[in-house]
Design an enzyme around this catalytic site. Sequence first.
Site, PDB file in Angstrom:
ATOM      1  N   CYS A 282       8.522  17.475 -67.728  1.00  0.00           N
ATOM      2  CA  CYS A 282       8.541  18.455 -67.390  1.00  0.00           C
ATOM      3  C   CYS A 282       8.519  18.804 -65.928  1.00  0.00           C
ATOM      4  O   CYS A 282       8.643  18.741 -64.992  1.00  0.00           O
ATOM      5  CB  CYS A 282       9.509  18.715 -68.071  1.00  0.00           C
ATOM      6  SG  CYS A 282       8.081  19.358 -69.530  1.00  0.00           S
TER       7      CYS A 282
ATOM      8  N   GLU B 101      15.503  17.240 -59.698  1.00  0.00           N
ATOM      9  CA  GLU B 101      14.194  16.841 -60.614  1.00  0.00           C
ATOM     10  C   GLU B 101      14.544  15.453 -60.115  1.00  0.00           C
ATOM     11  O   GLU B 101      16.148  14.925 -60.788  1.00  0.00           O
ATOM     12  CB  GLU B 101      14.385  17.302 -61.935  1.00  0.00           C
ATOM     13  CG  GLU B 101      13.424  17.164 -63.021  1.00  0.00           C
ATOM     14  CD  GLU B 101      13.604  17.584 -63.880  1.00  0.00           C
ATOM     15  OE1 GLU B 101      14.612  17.861 -64.644  1.00  0.00           O
ATOM     16  OE2 GLU B 101      12.321  17.808 -64.482  1.00  0.00           O
TER      17      GLU B 101
ATOM     18  N   GLU C 225      13.049  25.966 -72.722  1.00  0.00           N
ATOM     19  CA  GLU C 225      11.571  24.938 -71.335  1.00  0.00           C
ATOM     20  C   GLU C 225      12.470  23.936 -70.416  1.00  0.00           C
ATOM     21  O   GLU C 225      13.054  22.825 -71.385  1.00  0.00           O
ATOM     22  CB  GLU C 225      11.146  23.976 -72.034  1.00  0.00           C
ATOM     23  CG  GLU C 225      10.241  25.275 -73.338  1.00  0.00           C
ATOM     24  CD  GLU C 225       9.446  25.852 -72.687  1.00  0.00           C
ATOM     25  OE1 GLU C 225       8.734  26.997 -72.730  1.00  0.00           O
ATOM     26  OE2 GLU C 225       8.714  26.094 -71.490  1.00  0.00           O
TER      27      GLU C 225
ATOM     28  N   LYS D 132      17.735  18.529 -83.600  1.00  0.00           N
ATOM     29  CA  LYS D 132      18.814  17.849 -83.133  1.00  0.00           C
ATOM     30  C   LYS D 132      17.722  16.585 -82.267  1.00  0.00           C
ATOM     31  O   LYS D 132      17.548  17.835 -81.139  1.00  0.00           O
ATOM     32  CB  LYS D 132      19.577  18.767 -82.680  1.00  0.00           C
ATOM     33  CG  LYS D 132      20.700  17.349 -82.659  1.00  0.00           C
ATOM     34  CD  LYS D 132      20.741  16.344 -82.183  1.00  0.00           C
ATOM     35  CE  LYS D 132      21.071  16.526 -80.303  1.00  0.00           C
ATOM     36  NZ  LYS D 132      21.192  15.159 -79.613  1.00  0.00           N
TER      37      LYS D 132
HETATM   38  P1  NAD Z   1      18.563  16.860 -71.742  1.00  0.00           P
HETATM   39  O1  NAD Z   1      19.203  18.422 -71.318  1.00  0.00           O
HETATM   40  O2  NAD Z   1      20.006  15.465 -71.452  1.00  0.00           O
HETATM   41  O3  NAD Z   1      18.914  16.800 -73.260  1.00  0.00           O
HETATM   42  C1  NAD Z   1      18.094  17.143 -74.222  1.00  0.00           C
HETATM   43  C2  NAD Z   1      18.335  17.313 -75.407  1.00  0.00           C
HETATM   44  O4  NAD Z   1      20.083  17.901 -75.933  1.00  0.00           O
HETATM   45  C3  NAD Z   1      18.561  15.945 -76.666  1.00  0.00           C
HETATM   46  O5  NAD Z   1      18.233  16.444 -77.741  1.00  0.00           O
HETATM   47  C4  NAD Z   1      20.578  16.680 -76.122  1.00  0.00           C
HETATM   48  O6  NAD Z   1      20.829  15.487 -77.005  1.00  0.00           O
HETATM   49  C5  NAD Z   1      20.414  17.334 -75.999  1.00  0.00           C
HETATM   50  N1  NAD Z   1      21.714  18.056 -75.698  1.00  0.00           N
HETATM   51  C6  NAD Z   1      22.895  17.442 -74.782  1.00  0.00           C
HETATM   52  N2  NAD Z   1      23.061  18.375 -74.480  1.00  0.00           N
HETATM   53  C7  NAD Z   1      23.605  18.979 -74.717  1.00  0.00           C
HETATM   54  C8  NAD Z   1      24.403  20.415 -75.073  1.00  0.00           C
HETATM   55  N3  NAD Z   1      25.600  20.523 -74.214  1.00  0.00           N
HETATM   56  N4  NAD Z   1      24.337  21.760 -76.037  1.00  0.00           N
HETATM   57  C9  NAD Z   1      22.921  20.946 -76.980  1.00  0.00           C
HETATM   58  N5  NAD Z   1      21.940  20.006 -77.274  1.00  0.00           N
HETATM   59  C10 NAD Z   1      22.972  19.147 -76.122  1.00  0.00           C
HETATM   60  O7  NAD Z   1      17.767  16.645 -71.362  1.00  0.00           O
HETATM   61  P2  NAD Z   1      16.983  15.155 -71.144  1.00  0.00           P
HETATM   62  O8  NAD Z   1      17.483  14.183 -70.175  1.00  0.00           O
HETATM   63  O9  NAD Z   1      16.381  14.707 -72.870  1.00  0.00           O
HETATM   64  O10 NAD Z   1      15.117  15.499 -71.162  1.00  0.00           O
HETATM   65  C11 NAD Z   1      14.836  15.128 -69.382  1.00  0.00           C
HETATM   66  C12 NAD Z   1      14.674  17.316 -69.294  1.00  0.00           C
HETATM   67  O11 NAD Z   1      13.892  18.160 -70.047  1.00  0.00           O
HETATM   68  C13 NAD Z   1      14.107  17.407 -68.048  1.00  0.00           C
HETATM   69  O12 NAD Z   1      15.076  18.095 -66.981  1.00  0.00           O
HETATM   70  C14 NAD Z   1      13.030  17.701 -67.894  1.00  0.00           C
HETATM   71  O13 NAD Z   1      12.700  17.915 -67.017  1.00  0.00           O
HETATM   72  C15 NAD Z   1      12.998  18.841 -69.066  1.00  0.00           C
HETATM   73  N6  NAD Z   1      11.808  18.668 -70.187  1.00  0.00           N
HETATM   74  C16 NAD Z   1      11.269  20.345 -69.941  1.00  0.00           C
HETATM   75  C17 NAD Z   1      10.193  20.000 -70.932  1.00  0.00           C
HETATM   76  C18 NAD Z   1       9.353  21.677 -70.904  1.00  0.00           C
HETATM   77  O14 NAD Z   1       9.093  22.184 -71.570  1.00  0.00           O
HETATM   78  N7  NAD Z   1      10.000  22.338 -69.723  1.00  0.00           N
HETATM   79  C19 NAD Z   1       9.424  19.695 -71.691  1.00  0.00           C
HETATM   80  C20 NAD Z   1      10.222  18.173 -71.427  1.00  0.00           C
HETATM   81  C21 NAD Z   1      11.424  17.853 -70.816  1.00  0.00           C
END
Ligand code: NAD
Length: 499
Positions: free
Chosen positions: A303, A403, A269, A194
Amino acid sequence: MTTFQQSTVLCKQAQSFLDREVQHLLIDGENVPAASGQTLTTVNPSTGEVLARLAAGDEVDIDRAVHAARKAFNGPWSTWSPYQRQALLTRIAQVLDEHFEELIEIEALDMGAPLSRLRNTKPAMMKMLSFFASQAVGISGETLMNGIPGKVTTMTLKAPVGVIGGIIPWNGPLNSQFWIIGAVLASGCTAVLKPSEDASLSVLRVAEILHEAGMPSGVINVVTGLGKKAGHALAAHPDVDRIAFTGSTETGRSIIQASTVNIKKLQLELGGKSADIVCADADLDKAVPGAAMGVFANSGQICFAGTRVLVQRSIVDKFTERLLAFTETLRVGHSLDATATLGPVISRSQLDKVLSYIDVGRDEGAELLCGGQRIGGELEHGYFVQPSVFGGVTNEMRIAREEIFGPVMSILPFDEVDEAIAVANDSDYGLGGAVWSQSLSTAFRVVHGVHTGTMWVNCYGHIDPLVGFSGTKLSGYGSKGSAAHMDTYLYTKSVYMEL
Ligand code: NAD
């Protein structure tokens, strides 16, 4: 449309992919519309214009995809030998190599990273595929001694855990999806992916290419849609065995709750607020560009970005002067502009979030040393923010604690190294971090002292699958890379054999 975009010619395959009226789901090897017939649009962040229409998958589509993945898990795929799975991964690497230009054009338009940056990610993608190809033939259990009376032979076997739900963020899906795809194919699992609603295209296109390379239908399925609908349905599905999630800490919490339905295994992550510690004896020729790109790369949407730059007080002025001069050299532009080093942030809402944090920083009393504005002119319709640097930041300020996920750096002066370690640790997160010093003992004092999943010394951001990368505290758990990564796609069966 900007003059720049009008003059850009995409390669034929990227253009024909983007010309599709709707980007359908990919379930059981077929492109299919969402059961509801609903769609959602995705926007090119360099222009603010609609780029594509995506199928808006929901729980019905997730159920269909999980069913296909379960059928594939129990089907002929389960009889593939490790050598066959290794050969498939090797073939996939070759086919992706042929499609690489097409894929980076799609990714650049979808999530805004400049082509120059994306082109440099090819070795990382190839290394990942080569790592997982090697892991496919390295799965093994153990024979173990025991204290059971009689002749009982004991051993452990490793078996694939089953159907994986892969939930992917928008900040680099072209590459990050291979942490999941590689481990799925190497272990013999199957998956439903997804991707983020803001950047799904490279995941859809890669899935088609995997089939072209000979991957059986149903092994990797892709359901696009909103996180709260399709993402939640995947995390809550009772026939998904494990979730591999990368995204925000807040979403991670909701995934933990949803996963309790069948006690799914989880790899999370999450977010970060990493500290980059520059000591007085650092080689500034390396530390200045290293610390700057530790924040500004990918427009701050990484991240492990080292957004809290802790600088020893005796060199703060010199460091800041050189940092500001370096920041001036960064060229922000349209993602297809070959001369751009930084692109836009992903969306209008992310732009608003970044700009609001810049206001917060000013209101908190930090000094804005450069940037701070949305970029206008030719770029006025895109979501472009100037690389921004705050000086005189204290660790109590929100810009040092939360963040931002944009090109915003905070400089925090410190006196003693122990104080820097304490400030680095005074954070809810524990993802990355670095120390710049020419003294090995200072560097190791910091490496041992900072509670974080990954530390760099005199460099920032290297990641190698052989070594791995992980987080602690609110940054989540579960390694990406290293043997530990593969292990979480397998479960251990203990066998007691009386002959
Ligand atoms: P997000 O949490 O909004 O979304 C990530 C994914 O989760 C998307 O596919 C989204 O559609 C899905 N999602 C959203 N709500 C959900 C729910 N209730 N249940 C299941 N899935 C759901 O994050 P983002 O804004 O896309 O990405 C940015 C964040 O990701 C930042 O906090 C960043 O630090 C983190 N990130 C972490 C890493 C790592 O390796 N630690 C790498 C990249 C990004």
